[in-house]
Design a protein around this motif. Structure first.
Motif, PDB file in Angstrom:
ATOM      1  N   ASN A 113      16.009  -1.402   2.330  1.00  0.00           N
ATOM      2  CA  ASN A 113      14.631  -1.328   2.808  1.00  0.00           C
ATOM      3  C   ASN A 113      13.709  -1.969   1.770  1.00  0.00           C
ATOM      4  O   ASN A 113      13.954  -1.887   0.578  1.00  0.00           O
ATOM      5  CB  ASN A 113      14.242   0.135   3.041  1.00  0.00           C
ATOM      6  CG  ASN A 113      15.154   0.790   4.047  1.00  0.00           C
ATOM      7  OD1 ASN A 113      15.246   0.376   5.184  1.00  0.00           O
ATOM      8  ND2 ASN A 113      15.873   1.814   3.600  1.00  0.00           N
ATOM      9  N   THR A 114      12.645  -2.584   2.233  1.00  0.00           N
ATOM     10  CA  THR A 114      11.722  -3.296   1.354  1.00  0.00           C
ATOM     11  C   THR A 114      10.501  -2.445   1.060  1.00  0.00           C
ATOM     12  O   THR A 114       9.859  -1.947   1.980  1.00  0.00           O
ATOM     13  CB  THR A 114      11.304  -4.637   1.995  1.00  0.00           C
ATOM     14  OG1 THR A 114      12.466  -5.454   2.117  1.00  0.00           O
ATOM     15  CG2 THR A 114      10.266  -5.352   1.144  1.00  0.00           C
ATOM     16  N   LEU A 115      10.191  -2.306  -0.211  1.00  0.00           N
ATOM     17  CA  LEU A 115       9.009  -1.572  -0.660  1.00  0.00           C
ATOM     18  C   LEU A 115       7.998  -2.573  -1.193  1.00  0.00           C
ATOM     19  O   LEU A 115       8.324  -3.390  -2.058  1.00  0.00           O
ATOM     20  CB  LEU A 115       9.376  -0.585  -1.769  1.00  0.00           C
ATOM     21  CG  LEU A 115      10.053   0.723  -1.398  1.00  0.00           C
ATOM     22  CD1 LEU A 115      11.282   0.554  -0.551  1.00  0.00           C
ATOM     23  CD2 LEU A 115      10.386   1.507  -2.648  1.00  0.00           C
ATOM     24  N   CYS A 116       6.790  -2.527  -0.655  1.00  0.00           N
ATOM     25  CA  CYS A 116       5.699  -3.374  -1.097  1.00  0.00           C
ATOM     26  C   CYS A 116       4.412  -2.609  -0.824  1.00  0.00           C
ATOM     27  O   CYS A 116       4.302  -1.945   0.215  1.00  0.00           O
ATOM     28  CB  CYS A 116       5.697  -4.703  -0.340  1.00  0.00           C
ATOM     29  SG  CYS A 116       4.357  -5.815  -0.827  1.00  0.00           S
ATOM     30  N   HIS A 117       3.461  -2.676  -1.731  1.00  0.00           N
ATOM     31  CA  HIS A 117       2.226  -1.928  -1.537  1.00  0.00           C
ATOM     32  C   HIS A 117       1.488  -2.349  -0.263  1.00  0.00           C
ATOM     33  O   HIS A 117       0.810  -1.544   0.356  1.00  0.00           O
ATOM     34  CB  HIS A 117       1.315  -2.105  -2.754  1.00  0.00           C
ATOM     35  CG  HIS A 117       0.030  -1.356  -2.669  1.00  0.00           C
ATOM     36  ND1 HIS A 117      -0.030   0.026  -2.561  1.00  0.00           N
ATOM     37  CD2 HIS A 117      -1.252  -1.785  -2.654  1.00  0.00           C
ATOM     38  CE1 HIS A 117      -1.293   0.410  -2.492  1.00  0.00           C
ATOM     39  NE2 HIS A 117      -2.062  -0.668  -2.548  1.00  0.00           N
ATOM     40  N   TYR A 118       1.665  -3.588   0.135  1.00  0.00           N
ATOM     41  CA  TYR A 118       0.922  -4.135   1.276  1.00  0.00           C
ATOM     42  C   TYR A 118       1.805  -4.208   2.519  1.00  0.00           C
ATOM     43  O   TYR A 118       2.988  -4.526   2.425  1.00  0.00           O
ATOM     44  CB  TYR A 118       0.412  -5.541   0.931  1.00  0.00           C
ATOM     45  CG  TYR A 118      -0.303  -5.556  -0.391  1.00  0.00           C
ATOM     46  CD1 TYR A 118      -1.605  -5.093  -0.512  1.00  0.00           C
ATOM     47  CD2 TYR A 118       0.351  -5.987  -1.546  1.00  0.00           C
ATOM     48  CE1 TYR A 118      -2.254  -5.070  -1.739  1.00  0.00           C
ATOM     49  CE2 TYR A 118      -0.286  -5.972  -2.770  1.00  0.00           C
ATOM     50  CZ  TYR A 118      -1.584  -5.506  -2.864  1.00  0.00           C
ATOM     51  OH  TYR A 118      -2.213  -5.480  -4.078  1.00  0.00           O
ATOM     52  N   PRO A 119       1.241  -3.947   3.709  1.00  0.00           N
ATOM     53  CA  PRO A 119       2.027  -4.107   4.937  1.00  0.00           C
ATOM     54  C   PRO A 119       2.437  -5.569   5.112  1.00  0.00           C
ATOM     55  O   PRO A 119       1.671  -6.479   4.796  1.00  0.00           O
ATOM     56  CB  PRO A 119       1.077  -3.675   6.051  1.00  0.00           C
ATOM     57  CG  PRO A 119      -0.218  -3.322   5.432  1.00  0.00           C
ATOM     58  CD  PRO A 119      -0.127  -3.520   3.966  1.00  0.00           C
ATOM     59  N   LEU A 131      13.792  -1.066   7.037  1.00  0.00           N
ATOM     60  CA  LEU A 131      12.372  -0.746   7.171  1.00  0.00           C
ATOM     61  C   LEU A 131      11.586  -1.331   6.004  1.00  0.00           C
ATOM     62  O   LEU A 131      12.133  -1.566   4.933  1.00  0.00           O
ATOM     63  CB  LEU A 131      12.179   0.776   7.183  1.00  0.00           C
ATOM     64  CG  LEU A 131      12.827   1.537   8.331  1.00  0.00           C
ATOM     65  CD1 LEU A 131      12.652   3.037   8.128  1.00  0.00           C
ATOM     66  CD2 LEU A 131      12.256   1.095   9.660  1.00  0.00           C
ATOM     67  N   GLN A 132      10.303  -1.526   6.226  1.00  0.00           N
ATOM     68  CA  GLN A 132       9.396  -1.893   5.136  1.00  0.00           C
ATOM     69  C   GLN A 132       8.461  -0.713   4.932  1.00  0.00           C
ATOM     70  O   GLN A 132       7.869  -0.198   5.885  1.00  0.00           O
ATOM     71  CB  GLN A 132       8.596  -3.148   5.476  1.00  0.00           C
ATOM     72  CG  GLN A 132       7.855  -3.700   4.261  1.00  0.00           C
ATOM     73  CD  GLN A 132       6.349  -3.539   4.300  1.00  0.00           C
ATOM     74  OE1 GLN A 132       5.715  -3.571   5.340  1.00  0.00           O
ATOM     75  NE2 GLN A 132       5.773  -3.365   3.128  1.00  0.00           N
ATOM     76  N   LEU A 133       8.341  -0.248   3.688  1.00  0.00           N
ATOM     77  CA  LEU A 133       7.487   0.880   3.353  1.00  0.00           C
ATOM     78  C   LEU A 133       6.297   0.355   2.568  1.00  0.00           C
ATOM     79  O   LEU A 133       6.459  -0.438   1.642  1.00  0.00           O
ATOM     80  CB  LEU A 133       8.253   1.900   2.507  1.00  0.00           C
ATOM     81  CG  LEU A 133       9.646   2.291   3.001  1.00  0.00           C
ATOM     82  CD1 LEU A 133      10.241   3.363   2.110  1.00  0.00           C
ATOM     83  CD2 LEU A 133       9.638   2.708   4.439  1.00  0.00           C
TER      84      LEU A 133
END
Length: 188
Positions: A113-119, A131-133
């Motif tokens: 899953n990808t974590l990035c502060h921005y959608p 998922l992207q969180l």
């Protein structure tokens, strides 16, 4: 060992309570509740992922304050995904990792899953149910079927697990631009 995710804690930030309708009397009250909620669920062997905006405002410029809050975070390892309000002082706190974007294996299929502060509109393994969180948007948008907001503002000021996120994702609408960027695969 488990993974816990949260974003937009904004420790020390008085104005975030007004901006996001947070129900706290003061920033110190908010800080205490956020830390208490983390300690209720994050176990000593777990990883805690702060997906941006750890602290903000005048306290975020105070090295002693930042160390005092950071020193109270639960878990074996604390990770920072850098947000727009994470200064050099915040990034230097002793995190197990600091990055702008990170893939984390989690969930029953251990997908990355990808974590990035921005959608984001798409990311690596998006076609494979990863998922992207994100955070950043606070209580303005919960996300879409495969890109989920983990901000404290939409999770009752609690960190959440992959299972919590995946359950919410199934109830969210498909992003209306998904077919524009990932036309080879439909989301179920």
């Amino acid at each position: 060992m488990g993974h816990w995710y949260t974003a937009d804690t904004h420790f020390g930030h008085e104005n975030v309570m007004r901006f996001c309708d947070r129900p706290f009397k003061s920033a110190s009250h908010m800080d205490g509740v956020l830390l208490e909620n983390m300690w209720r669920v994050v176990k000593p062997e777990d990883d805690l992922w702060i997906i941006g905006d750890f602290a903000f405002g005048a306290p975020a410029k105070d090295k002693d304050y930042l160390h005092q809050i950071f020193g109270q975070l639960p878990g074996a390892r604390q990770h920072l995904i850098v947000g727009n309000h994470d200064s050099d002082l915040t990034q230097a706190l002793g995190w197990a990792s600091v990055s702008h974007l990170k893939e984390v294996s989690d969930g029953p299929k251990k997908q990355r899953n990808t974590l990035c502060h921005y959608p984001m509109i798409t990311w690596n393994h998006a076609r494979r149910e990863a998922l992207q969180l994100f955070g950043h948007v606070h209580n303005n948008w919960r996300g879409s079927r495969n890109s989920v907001n983990v901000s404290v503002d939409v999770w009752e000021f609690m960190p959440v697990t992959y299972d919590d996120i995946a359950r919410r994702a199934k109830k969210l609408p498909i992003n209306k631009h998904w077919a524009d960027v990932e036309h080879r695969r439909e989301l179920n």
